[in-house]
Design a protein around this motif. Structure first.
Motif, PDB file in Angstrom:
ATOM      1  N   PRO A   1      -8.999  14.332   2.858  1.00 61.54           N
ATOM      2  CA  PRO A   1      -9.066  13.203   1.926  1.00 61.54           C
ATOM      3  C   PRO A   1      -7.688  12.580   1.723  1.00 61.54           C
ATOM      4  O   PRO A   1      -6.649  13.214   1.940  1.00 61.54           O
ATOM      5  N   ALA A   2      -7.686  11.323   1.289  1.00 60.72           N
ATOM      6  CA  ALA A   2      -6.426  10.616   1.050  1.00 60.72           C
ATOM      7  C   ALA A   2      -6.629   9.592  -0.071  1.00 60.72           C
ATOM      8  O   ALA A   2      -7.758   9.188  -0.364  1.00 60.72           O
ATOM      9  N   ALA A   3      -5.537   9.193  -0.682  1.00 57.70           N
ATOM     10  CA  ALA A   3      -5.579   8.146  -1.711  1.00 57.70           C
ATOM     11  C   ALA A   3      -4.328   7.296  -1.599  1.00 57.70           C
ATOM     12  O   ALA A   3      -3.252   7.794  -1.243  1.00 57.70           O
ATOM     13  N   PHE A   4      -4.483   6.017  -1.880  1.00 60.75           N
ATOM     14  CA  PHE A   4      -3.316   5.142  -1.897  1.00 60.75           C
ATOM     15  C   PHE A   4      -3.435   4.116  -3.016  1.00 60.75           C
ATOM     16  O   PHE A   4      -4.530   3.734  -3.416  1.00 60.75           O
ATOM     17  N   MET A   5      -2.275   3.726  -3.521  1.00 63.91           N
ATOM     18  CA  MET A   5      -2.225   2.653  -4.498  1.00 63.91           C
ATOM     19  C   MET A   5      -2.108   1.338  -3.755  1.00 63.91           C
ATOM     20  O   MET A   5      -1.447   1.252  -2.707  1.00 63.91           O
ATOM     21  N   ASP A   6      -2.744   0.304  -4.299  1.00 56.63           N
ATOM     22  CA  ASP A   6      -2.862  -0.970  -3.599  1.00 56.63           C
ATOM     23  C   ASP A   6      -2.516  -2.106  -4.547  1.00 56.63           C
ATOM     24  O   ASP A   6      -3.063  -2.184  -5.652  1.00 56.63           O
ATOM     25  N   ILE A   7      -1.590  -2.966  -4.127  1.00 55.40           N
ATOM     26  CA  ILE A   7      -1.284  -4.192  -4.865  1.00 55.40           C
ATOM     27  C   ILE A   7      -1.608  -5.368  -3.958  1.00 55.40           C
ATOM     28  O   ILE A   7      -1.141  -5.419  -2.815  1.00 55.40           O
ATOM     29  N   LEU A   8      -2.425  -6.300  -4.440  1.00 56.11           N
ATOM     30  CA  LEU A   8      -2.761  -7.515  -3.693  1.00 56.11           C
ATOM     31  C   LEU A   8      -2.368  -8.726  -4.518  1.00 56.11           C
ATOM     32  O   LEU A   8      -2.666  -8.784  -5.721  1.00 56.11           O
ATOM     33  N   ALA A   9      -1.696  -9.679  -3.880  1.00 58.53           N
ATOM     34  CA  ALA A   9      -1.217 -10.859  -4.600  1.00 58.53           C
ATOM     35  C   ALA A   9      -1.369 -12.116  -3.754  1.00 58.53           C
ATOM     36  O   ALA A   9      -0.765 -12.193  -2.691  1.00 58.53           O
ATOM     37  N   PRO A  10      -2.163 -13.079  -4.220  1.00 59.46           N
ATOM     38  CA  PRO A  10      -3.061 -12.993  -5.379  1.00 59.46           C
ATOM     39  C   PRO A  10      -4.276 -12.136  -5.050  1.00 59.46           C
ATOM     40  O   PRO A  10      -4.483 -11.773  -3.890  1.00 59.46           O
TER      41      PRO A  10
ATOM     42  N   LEU B   1       0.854  -1.179   0.000  1.00 54.20           N
ATOM     43  CA  LEU B   1       0.000   0.000   0.000  1.00 54.20           C
ATOM     44  C   LEU B   1       0.894   1.234   0.000  1.00 54.20           C
ATOM     45  O   LEU B   1       1.738   1.385   0.872  1.00 54.20           O
ATOM     46  N   LYS B   2       0.723   2.104  -1.002  1.00 55.43           N
ATOM     47  CA  LYS B   2       1.544   3.316  -1.095  1.00 55.43           C
ATOM     48  C   LYS B   2       0.650   4.554  -1.174  1.00 55.43           C
ATOM     49  O   LYS B   2      -0.147   4.689  -2.106  1.00 55.43           O
ATOM     50  N   VAL B   3       0.781   5.437  -0.182  1.00 51.25           N
ATOM     51  CA  VAL B   3      -0.040   6.652  -0.150  1.00 51.25           C
ATOM     52  C   VAL B   3       0.373   7.587  -1.287  1.00 51.25           C
ATOM     53  O   VAL B   3       1.561   7.826  -1.522  1.00 51.25           O
ATOM     54  N   LEU B   4      -0.633   8.133  -1.994  1.00 53.05           N
ATOM     55  CA  LEU B   4      -0.400   9.050  -3.115  1.00 53.05           C
ATOM     56  C   LEU B   4      -0.629  10.505  -2.718  1.00 53.05           C
ATOM     57  O   LEU B   4       0.017  11.403  -3.237  1.00 53.05           O
ATOM     58  N   TYR B   5      -1.575  10.747  -1.841  1.00 51.29           N
ATOM     59  CA  TYR B   5      -1.749  12.079  -1.253  1.00 51.29           C
ATOM     60  C   TYR B   5      -2.534  11.935   0.043  1.00 51.29           C
ATOM     61  O   TYR B   5      -3.192  10.922   0.286  1.00 51.29           O
ATOM     62  N   GLY B   6      -2.451  12.973   0.876  1.00 51.48           N
ATOM     63  CA  GLY B   6      -3.130  12.933   2.166  1.00 51.48           C
ATOM     64  C   GLY B   6      -2.359  12.111   3.180  1.00 51.48           C
ATOM     65  O   GLY B   6      -1.177  11.803   3.012  1.00 51.48           O
ATOM     66  N   LYS B   7      -3.063  11.765   4.253  1.00 49.06           N
ATOM     67  CA  LYS B   7      -2.447  10.995   5.330  1.00 49.06           C
ATOM     68  C   LYS B   7      -3.425   9.929   5.787  1.00 49.06           C
ATOM     69  O   LYS B   7      -4.626  10.200   5.939  1.00 49.06           O
ATOM     70  N   VAL B   8      -2.927   8.705   5.989  1.00 52.23           N
ATOM     71  CA  VAL B   8      -3.772   7.638   6.520  1.00 52.23           C
ATOM     72  C   VAL B   8      -3.121   7.041   7.756  1.00 52.23           C
ATOM     73  O   VAL B   8      -1.890   7.019   7.883  1.00 52.23           O
TER      74      VAL B   8
ATOM     75  N   ALA C   1       5.263  10.697   1.405  1.00 50.59           N
ATOM     76  CA  ALA C   1       6.707  10.605   1.639  1.00 50.59           C
ATOM     77  C   ALA C   1       7.106   9.286   2.293  1.00 50.59           C
ATOM     78  O   ALA C   1       8.292   8.975   2.399  1.00 50.59           O
ATOM     79  N   SER C   2       6.123   8.496   2.732  1.00 52.77           N
ATOM     80  CA  SER C   2       6.411   7.247   3.454  1.00 52.77           C
ATOM     81  C   SER C   2       6.701   6.100   2.490  1.00 52.77           C
ATOM     82  O   SER C   2       6.222   6.081   1.350  1.00 52.77           O
ATOM     83  N   SER C   3       7.457   5.122   2.980  1.00 47.98           N
ATOM     84  CA  SER C   3       7.625   3.872   2.248  1.00 47.98           C
ATOM     85  C   SER C   3       6.298   3.119   2.238  1.00 47.98           C
ATOM     86  O   SER C   3       5.407   3.394   3.064  1.00 47.98           O
ATOM     87  N   PRO C   4       6.130   2.155   1.327  1.00 45.42           N
ATOM     88  CA  PRO C   4       4.882   1.395   1.296  1.00 45.42           C
ATOM     89  C   PRO C   4       4.654   0.621   2.597  1.00 45.42           C
ATOM     90  O   PRO C   4       5.596   0.211   3.270  1.00 45.42           O
ATOM     91  N   CYS C   5       3.393   0.452   2.944  1.00 43.48           N
ATOM     92  CA  CYS C   5       2.996  -0.450   4.031  1.00 43.48           C
ATOM     93  C   CYS C   5       2.874  -1.851   3.434  1.00 43.48           C
ATOM     94  O   CYS C   5       2.219  -2.034   2.402  1.00 43.48           O
ATOM     95  N   ILE C   6       3.512  -2.824   4.066  1.00 43.34           N
ATOM     96  CA  ILE C   6       3.591  -4.180   3.521  1.00 43.34           C
ATOM     97  C   ILE C   6       2.842  -5.150   4.426  1.00 43.34           C
ATOM     98  O   ILE C   6       2.985  -5.111   5.649  1.00 43.34           O
ATOM     99  N   LEU C   7       2.056  -6.031   3.821  1.00 38.78           N
ATOM    100  CA  LEU C   7       1.448  -7.119   4.592  1.00 38.78           C
ATOM    101  C   LEU C   7       1.715  -8.442   3.888  1.00 38.78           C
ATOM    102  O   LEU C   7       1.931  -8.492   2.681  1.00 38.78           O
ATOM    103  N   SER C   8       1.734  -9.514   4.664  1.00 37.45           N
ATOM    104  CA  SER C   8       1.958 -10.856   4.132  1.00 37.45           C
ATOM    105  C   SER C   8       0.855 -11.769   4.649  1.00 37.45           C
ATOM    106  O   SER C   8       0.063 -11.369   5.502  1.00 37.45           O
ATOM    107  N   PRO C   9       0.783 -13.013   4.169  1.00 32.57           N
ATOM    108  CA  PRO C   9      -0.232 -13.925   4.709  1.00 32.57           C
ATOM    109  C   PRO C   9      -0.095 -14.140   6.214  1.00 32.57           C
ATOM    110  O   PRO C   9      -1.082 -14.409   6.890  1.00 32.57           O
ATOM    111  N   GLN C  10       1.124 -13.989   6.748  1.00 35.08           N
ATOM    112  CA  GLN C  10       1.364 -14.261   8.170  1.00 35.08           C
ATOM    113  C   GLN C  10       1.432 -12.989   9.019  1.00 35.08           C
ATOM    114  O   GLN C  10       1.115 -13.023  10.205  1.00 35.08           O
TER     115      GLN C  10
END
Length: 253
Positions: free
Chosen positions: A184-193, A110-117, A162-171
């Motif tokens: 308001p805020a926005a973030f890019m999200d990659i989920l695998a699978p 998860l990478k924030v694009l603007y705002g704060k979460v 300005a933050s590094s991505p937030c990372i999650l794993s199955p564990q």
């Protein structure tokens, strides 16, 4: 090589995600090639900015109530999806949140694009309950007690562009809650699978029932690194996600 140098950053991220996750989550362990690919993907994702995606930061509009059907609290811009990963952008209105939810057997970035979460992360524990459950939660029905999950409240942190991505794993950090802070805020999200209910990857929602909290987002901070009990709940009535077209560079895979 020249073609890759000319590719948009989001195209490079998509290609790297496809390369990283093409062999499924079973490679996540200590697989050296996976770790190298994942590190490269995280590095590329760290660089992405709202302007790279033709995304203009939204402003708060106090005249529009959050809870009308035409005005969902959260919207999603779909970028791309394959069998191994999905990629898109979540946009949160001021004062809204994505409730505590899980990602069964999935990796996430998860990478924030603007705002704060503010992101609160939990890990499920594989520990049985004992008789004390009745002492602490006498109002729970028997089927609700069976739905309780023991977990560790792993961390809470605020993220900006300005933050590094937030990372999650199955564990680790697999359950999380995301709150828009101060606008308001926005973030890019990659989920695998990607989520896939037919393959056992459905999204479940939770609330903290022990220790008791009046309002989760206000009272969780002091519980970091403590064991908490989570109750699986239906999707909260005040949360739903609308769709918006993605305005950024085309992504092809």
């Amino acid at each position: 090589v020249l073609q890759d140098n000319m590719a948009s950053l989001i195209q490079k991220i998509a290609r790297q995600a496809a390369l990283t996750f093409s062999f499924g989550s079973s490679t996540v362990g200590e697989n050296k090639i996976y770790v190298q690919n994942f590190t490269k993907l995280k590095s590329l994702l760290t660089e992405i900015r709202a302007e790279d995606l033709n995304l203009t930061p939204r402003k708060s509009d106090p005249s529009v109530p959050i809870s009308v059907p035409q005005n969902p609290p959260v919207t999603y811009m779909h970028i791309c999806e394959t069998a191994s990963f999905s990629m898109g952008i979540f946009l949160l209105k001021s004062g809204t949140s994505i409730p505590l939810h899980d990602h069964p057997g999935m990796n996430g970035m998860l990478k924030v694009l603007y705002g704060k979460v503010k992101i609160s992360c939990f890990d499920k524990l594989d520990k049985p309950f004992d008789a004390s459950i009745d002492q602490f939660s006498p109002t729970l029905l028997s089927f609700q007690k069976e739905a309780l999950k023991r977990s560790i409240f792993r961390s809470v942190g605020e993220y900006t562009e300005a933050s590094s991505p937030c990372i999650l794993s199955p564990q680790k950090d697999n359950l999380h809650q995301i709150i828009a802070v101060d606008g308001p805020a926005a973030f890019m999200d990659i989920l695998a699978p990607p989520y896939d209910s037919d393959d056992g990857r459905d999204c479940h929602y939770y609330k903290v029932v022990h220790p008791a909290c009046e309002r989760e987002e206000d009272n969780l901070q002091h519980l970091v690194q403590q064991e908490v009990w989570l109750l699986e709940i239906p999707p909260p009535a005040n949360f739903w996600c609308g769709g918006e077209p993605y305005p950024g560079p085309e992504v092809t895979l």
